[in-house]
Design a protein around this motif. Structure first.
Motif, PDB file in Angstrom:
ATOM      1  N   MET A   1     -39.816 -12.250 -31.454  1.00  0.00           N
ATOM      2  CA  MET A   1     -38.554 -12.180 -30.925  1.00  0.00           C
ATOM      3  C   MET A   1     -37.264 -11.835 -31.639  1.00  0.00           C
ATOM      4  O   MET A   1     -37.498 -12.467 -33.001  1.00  0.00           O
ATOM      5  CB  MET A   1     -37.985 -13.772 -30.233  1.00  0.00           C
ATOM      6  N   ASN A   2     -36.671 -11.071 -31.358  1.00  0.00           N
ATOM      7  CA  ASN A   2     -35.586 -10.590 -31.933  1.00  0.00           C
ATOM      8  C   ASN A   2     -34.350 -11.499 -32.155  1.00  0.00           C
ATOM      9  O   ASN A   2     -34.190 -12.491 -31.373  1.00  0.00           O
ATOM     10  CB  ASN A   2     -34.756  -9.351 -31.578  1.00  0.00           C
ATOM     11  N   MET A   3     -33.819 -11.587 -33.410  1.00  0.00           N
ATOM     12  CA  MET A   3     -32.821 -12.633 -33.831  1.00  0.00           C
ATOM     13  C   MET A   3     -31.337 -11.757 -33.635  1.00  0.00           C
ATOM     14  O   MET A   3     -31.210 -10.790 -34.109  1.00  0.00           O
ATOM     15  CB  MET A   3     -32.972 -13.340 -35.059  1.00  0.00           C
ATOM     16  N   VAL A   4     -30.480 -12.696 -33.233  1.00  0.00           N
ATOM     17  CA  VAL A   4     -28.925 -12.060 -33.444  1.00  0.00           C
ATOM     18  C   VAL A   4     -28.912 -11.910 -34.929  1.00  0.00           C
ATOM     19  O   VAL A   4     -28.854 -13.040 -35.703  1.00  0.00           O
ATOM     20  CB  VAL A   4     -28.080 -13.019 -32.720  1.00  0.00           C
ATOM     21  N   SER A   5     -28.570 -10.819 -35.277  1.00  0.00           N
ATOM     22  CA  SER A   5     -28.239 -10.581 -36.916  1.00  0.00           C
ATOM     23  C   SER A   5     -26.979 -11.137 -37.303  1.00  0.00           C
ATOM     24  O   SER A   5     -26.660 -11.617 -38.208  1.00  0.00           O
ATOM     25  CB  SER A   5     -28.487  -9.309 -37.496  1.00  0.00           C
ATOM     26  N   ARG A   6     -26.105 -11.128 -35.986  1.00  0.00           N
ATOM     27  CA  ARG A   6     -24.931 -11.633 -36.514  1.00  0.00           C
ATOM     28  C   ARG A   6     -23.857 -11.625 -35.203  1.00  0.00           C
ATOM     29  O   ARG A   6     -24.150 -10.680 -34.150  1.00  0.00           O
ATOM     30  CB  ARG A   6     -24.119 -11.224 -37.615  1.00  0.00           C
ATOM     31  N   VAL A   7     -22.715 -12.622 -35.073  1.00  0.00           N
ATOM     32  CA  VAL A   7     -21.609 -12.274 -33.997  1.00  0.00           C
ATOM     33  C   VAL A   7     -20.612 -12.228 -34.928  1.00  0.00           C
ATOM     34  O   VAL A   7     -20.337 -13.184 -35.823  1.00  0.00           O
ATOM     35  CB  VAL A   7     -21.906 -13.588 -32.976  1.00  0.00           C
ATOM     36  N   ARG A   8     -19.841 -11.341 -34.384  1.00  0.00           N
ATOM     37  CA  ARG A   8     -18.626 -11.234 -35.086  1.00  0.00           C
ATOM     38  C   ARG A   8     -17.285 -10.618 -34.357  1.00  0.00           C
ATOM     39  O   ARG A   8     -17.710 -10.204 -33.363  1.00  0.00           O
ATOM     40  CB  ARG A   8     -18.717 -10.302 -36.551  1.00  0.00           C
ATOM     41  N   LEU A   9     -16.198 -10.542 -34.804  1.00  0.00           N
ATOM     42  CA  LEU A   9     -15.159  -9.915 -33.875  1.00  0.00           C
ATOM     43  C   LEU A   9     -15.420  -8.413 -34.028  1.00  0.00           C
ATOM     44  O   LEU A   9     -15.877  -7.833 -35.014  1.00  0.00           O
ATOM     45  CB  LEU A   9     -13.934 -10.194 -34.640  1.00  0.00           C
ATOM     46  N   ALA A  10     -15.056  -7.870 -32.888  1.00  0.00           N
ATOM     47  CA  ALA A  10     -15.153  -6.371 -32.851  1.00  0.00           C
ATOM     48  C   ALA A  10     -14.381  -5.095 -33.753  1.00  0.00           C
ATOM     49  O   ALA A  10     -13.238  -5.958 -34.021  1.00  0.00           O
ATOM     50  CB  ALA A  10     -15.308  -5.821 -31.326  1.00  0.00           C
ATOM     51  N   THR A  11     -14.930  -4.297 -33.995  1.00  0.00           N
ATOM     52  CA  THR A  11     -13.910  -3.491 -34.942  1.00  0.00           C
ATOM     53  C   THR A  11     -13.898  -2.262 -34.080  1.00  0.00           C
ATOM     54  O   THR A  11     -14.689  -1.855 -33.173  1.00  0.00           O
ATOM     55  CB  THR A  11     -14.527  -3.061 -36.225  1.00  0.00           C
ATOM     56  N   SER A  12     -13.012  -1.235 -34.590  1.00  0.00           N
ATOM     57  CA  SER A  12     -13.052   0.144 -33.632  1.00  0.00           C
ATOM     58  C   SER A  12     -14.427   0.794 -33.789  1.00  0.00           C
ATOM     59  O   SER A  12     -14.849   1.661 -33.099  1.00  0.00           O
ATOM     60  CB  SER A  12     -12.048   1.070 -34.485  1.00  0.00           C
TER      61      SER A  12
END
Length: 143
Positions: A1-12
């Protein structure tokens, strides 16, 4: 199963992926990346993205605002979308948590969410994140 490598605020750099995901979510024409970048740079909106293997697979949006009616800053999660193939892995809850942390950092004391009355998956996710249904009713008018 793939894991979320990260959740972060979006950038351009996420503009093209956000454009694609937004089209999947809302339909219609793809929003131009330039418009998304402009919104990211000028808006008060928070946009969180979930990334698996360098691919943006979901996003959530939130707003904070002040009203003279309330002493505290108000917060609202306005949009939430996770690609179907990436669902049921805790990604939406991670996006919610990221948005909450950033809203709280702005001084928000309560957050509301609007979702479809029949969207049981979303309702269950928000309830799992300790949101509770209230008795407010949404009325809407289009021009």
């Amino acid at each position: 199963m793939n894991m979320v490598s990260r959740v972060r605020l979006a950038t351009s750099k996420d503009a093209e992926a956000l454009s694609r995901l937004n089209q999947e979510f809302n339909g219609g024409d793809k929003r131009p990346s330039a418009e998304i970048i402009e919104s990211l740079n000028k808006s008060n909106e928070l946009i969180a993205v979930a990334v698996i293997s360098d691919n943006v697979v979901g996003f959530g949006c939130a707003q904070s605002f002040q009203s003279f009616c309330y002493k505290e800053l108000q917060g609202e999660i306005t949009e939430m979308y996770v690609k179907e193939a990436a669902r049921r892995k805790g990604i939406a809850a991670s996006l919610i948590s990221c948005l909450e942390e950033n809203l709280i950092a702005r001084g928000v004391k309560s957050i509301k969410v609007l979702t479809g009355r029949g969207n049981e998956a979303a309702i269950n996710t928000y309830e799992h994140c300790n949101y509770v249904k209230d008795d407010e009713l949404l009325l809407k008018k289009k021009y």
